[in-house]
Write a protein that holds these residues in place. Sequence first.
Motif, PDB file in Angstrom:
ATOM      1  N   ARG A 186       0.854  -1.187   0.000  1.00 57.28           N
ATOM      2  CA  ARG A 186       0.000   0.000   0.000  1.00 57.28           C
ATOM      3  C   ARG A 186       0.890   1.237   0.000  1.00 57.28           C
ATOM      4  O   ARG A 186       1.827   1.343   0.785  1.00 57.28           O
ATOM      5  CB  ARG A 186      -0.917   0.009   1.219  1.00 57.28           C
ATOM      6  N   ILE A 187       0.574   2.171  -0.862  1.00 57.59           N
ATOM      7  CA  ILE A 187       1.376   3.388  -1.000  1.00 57.59           C
ATOM      8  C   ILE A 187       0.457   4.593  -0.911  1.00 57.59           C
ATOM      9  O   ILE A 187      -0.609   4.614  -1.535  1.00 57.59           O
ATOM     10  CB  ILE A 187       2.134   3.407  -2.349  1.00 57.59           C
ATOM     11  N   GLN A 188       0.894   5.588  -0.157  1.00 57.41           N
ATOM     12  CA  GLN A 188       0.197   6.878  -0.109  1.00 57.41           C
ATOM     13  C   GLN A 188       1.247   7.969  -0.185  1.00 57.41           C
ATOM     14  O   GLN A 188       2.229   7.943   0.564  1.00 57.41           O
ATOM     15  CB  GLN A 188      -0.619   7.024   1.166  1.00 57.41           C
ATOM     16  N   ASN A 231       1.349  -8.423  -5.478  1.00 57.97           N
ATOM     17  CA  ASN A 231       2.374  -9.065  -6.308  1.00 57.97           C
ATOM     18  C   ASN A 231       2.802  -8.131  -7.438  1.00 57.97           C
ATOM     19  O   ASN A 231       2.897  -8.537  -8.620  1.00 57.97           O
ATOM     20  CB  ASN A 231       1.871 -10.398  -6.859  1.00 57.97           C
ATOM     21  N   ASN A 232       3.035  -6.835  -7.080  1.00 61.51           N
ATOM     22  CA  ASN A 232       3.504  -5.810  -8.001  1.00 61.51           C
ATOM     23  C   ASN A 232       2.476  -5.434  -9.071  1.00 61.51           C
ATOM     24  O   ASN A 232       2.828  -4.778 -10.060  1.00 61.51           O
ATOM     25  CB  ASN A 232       4.812  -6.223  -8.675  1.00 61.51           C
ATOM     26  N   LYS A 233       1.235  -5.818  -8.900  1.00 60.84           N
ATOM     27  CA  LYS A 233       0.184  -5.433  -9.836  1.00 60.84           C
ATOM     28  C   LYS A 233      -0.817  -4.529  -9.125  1.00 60.84           C
ATOM     29  O   LYS A 233      -1.241  -4.817  -8.008  1.00 60.84           O
ATOM     30  CB  LYS A 233      -0.523  -6.675 -10.386  1.00 60.84           C
ATOM     31  N   LEU A 234      -1.191  -3.430  -9.810  1.00 57.09           N
ATOM     32  CA  LEU A 234      -2.116  -2.472  -9.233  1.00 57.09           C
ATOM     33  C   LEU A 234      -3.500  -3.100  -9.094  1.00 57.09           C
ATOM     34  O   LEU A 234      -4.027  -3.678 -10.041  1.00 57.09           O
ATOM     35  CB  LEU A 234      -2.205  -1.225 -10.123  1.00 57.09           C
ATOM     36  N   LYS A 278      -9.288   3.279 -16.112  1.00 53.48           N
ATOM     37  CA  LYS A 278      -8.512   4.510 -16.296  1.00 53.48           C
ATOM     38  C   LYS A 278      -7.110   4.414 -15.691  1.00 53.48           C
ATOM     39  O   LYS A 278      -6.391   5.409 -15.618  1.00 53.48           O
ATOM     40  CB  LYS A 278      -9.253   5.689 -15.692  1.00 53.48           C
ATOM     41  N   TRP A 279      -6.739   3.250 -15.173  1.00 52.46           N
ATOM     42  CA  TRP A 279      -5.432   3.138 -14.536  1.00 52.46           C
ATOM     43  C   TRP A 279      -4.297   3.409 -15.512  1.00 52.46           C
ATOM     44  O   TRP A 279      -3.231   3.871 -15.130  1.00 52.46           O
ATOM     45  CB  TRP A 279      -5.271   1.751 -13.926  1.00 52.46           C
ATOM     46  N   GLY A 280      -4.549   3.115 -16.795  1.00 53.80           N
ATOM     47  CA  GLY A 280      -3.494   3.322 -17.780  1.00 53.80           C
ATOM     48  C   GLY A 280      -3.082   4.771 -17.873  1.00 53.80           C
ATOM     49  O   GLY A 280      -1.933   5.084 -18.213  1.00 53.80           O
ATOM     50  N   THR A 291       2.339   6.279 -15.914  1.00 48.99           N
ATOM     51  CA  THR A 291       3.627   6.993 -15.851  1.00 48.99           C
ATOM     52  C   THR A 291       3.896   7.541 -14.453  1.00 48.99           C
ATOM     53  O   THR A 291       4.990   7.358 -13.897  1.00 48.99           O
ATOM     54  CB  THR A 291       3.641   8.139 -16.865  1.00 48.99           C
ATOM     55  N   VAL A 292       2.889   8.219 -13.890  1.00 49.27           N
ATOM     56  CA  VAL A 292       3.104   8.778 -12.551  1.00 49.27           C
ATOM     57  C   VAL A 292       3.275   7.681 -11.517  1.00 49.27           C
ATOM     58  O   VAL A 292       4.064   7.810 -10.575  1.00 49.27           O
ATOM     59  CB  VAL A 292       1.934   9.721 -12.174  1.00 49.27           C
ATOM     60  N   ILE A 293       2.521   6.575 -11.669  1.00 46.93           N
ATOM     61  CA  ILE A 293       2.681   5.458 -10.726  1.00 46.93           C
ATOM     62  C   ILE A 293       4.087   4.892 -10.815  1.00 46.93           C
ATOM     63  O   ILE A 293       4.743   4.591  -9.816  1.00 46.93           O
ATOM     64  CB  ILE A 293       1.617   4.379 -10.995  1.00 46.93           C
ATOM     65  N   ALA A 294       4.565   4.741 -12.046  1.00 48.10           N
ATOM     66  CA  ALA A 294       5.924   4.224 -12.214  1.00 48.10           C
ATOM     67  C   ALA A 294       6.947   5.172 -11.599  1.00 48.10           C
ATOM     68  O   ALA A 294       7.924   4.752 -10.963  1.00 48.10           O
ATOM     69  CB  ALA A 294       6.212   4.008 -13.698  1.00 48.10           C
ATOM     70  N   SER A 295       6.710   6.501 -11.792  1.00 44.02           N
ATOM     71  CA  SER A 295       7.640   7.474 -11.222  1.00 44.02           C
ATOM     72  C   SER A 295       7.633   7.415  -9.696  1.00 44.02           C
ATOM     73  O   SER A 295       8.680   7.509  -9.044  1.00 44.02           O
ATOM     74  CB  SER A 295       7.252   8.890 -11.694  1.00 44.02           C
TER      75      SER A 295
END
Length: 282
Positions: A49-51, A65-68, A82-84, A88-92
């Motif tokens: 979980r990330i905030q 397992n590294n999948k959103l 709409k996750w796509g 980019t921002v998630i990867a950053s």
Amino acid sequence: MKTNYLRSALLLIAATALTTAANAQKPGKKTAFNSYNNYDTFDGKGRERIQTNWNGKTYQMELANNKLVALAVDGEIIPSTKWGEYSTVIASIREQIRKDRIQAKKDQAQAKHDQEQARRDQQQAKRDQEQAARDQEHAKAEQEEAERDQQQAKRDQEQASKDQEQAKRDQEQAARDQEQAKRDQEQAHLDQIQAKKDQEQAAEDQRVLKQMIGDLIADHIIPNEGALRELSFNGEEMIVNGVKQPESVFKKYSAKYPRFAKGNTSYENGKRQFNGLHIHRN
């Protein structure tokens, strides 16, 4: 999949509410990048979980397992379709978290290294200080030892003189002890003589008192010897069993027993006192 997504969405909503409340309490606090990273298991799967605040927006996401599996932006749940748009921002964000973790480990390692070096330096400084103190103490000890040797030599001379003086005093004390022993013997002899006199006087006092009691019975002052409870006789009055005797009786006994009349003779509760001496009744 829908069940897992719904459950993750609910968790994000709850987390968003808490975050919104926290931000409301601290409206002036802004950070370019804040994150927390928890990794645990959920339904037997690894969850992350990330905030974080990223470029002015709050992102909350959950990965399995590294999948959103869930995403929310500024408290708004983003559907999976709409996750796509946020890839980019998630990867950053994830890349920044990875770098931060690496940097944190480096910083921690460097801090530990610096701390150990500081500890070693401190220990070395302490050893140097202790060695300097030992050197000073050794020099001081040698100087003190030399002074003690001089002082001891002086004390030895003084002691020899004192020993001679003490020997002279011991001889003088021995002579005084002999004189004292002689005086003690003489005093013991005098004490024996005085003790004999005291015994003779006590016997005489008992004899005279017995005679006086006989006179009291003969004069019908008391009926018998056992009836005498109290007797007080001095130069001013004569009292028998609490009764003051007439002047004629007082004068008669004063003339016959002048020693008792001049002193202070009393008889009470089976005890006789003649001129301050207590004698127990036989």
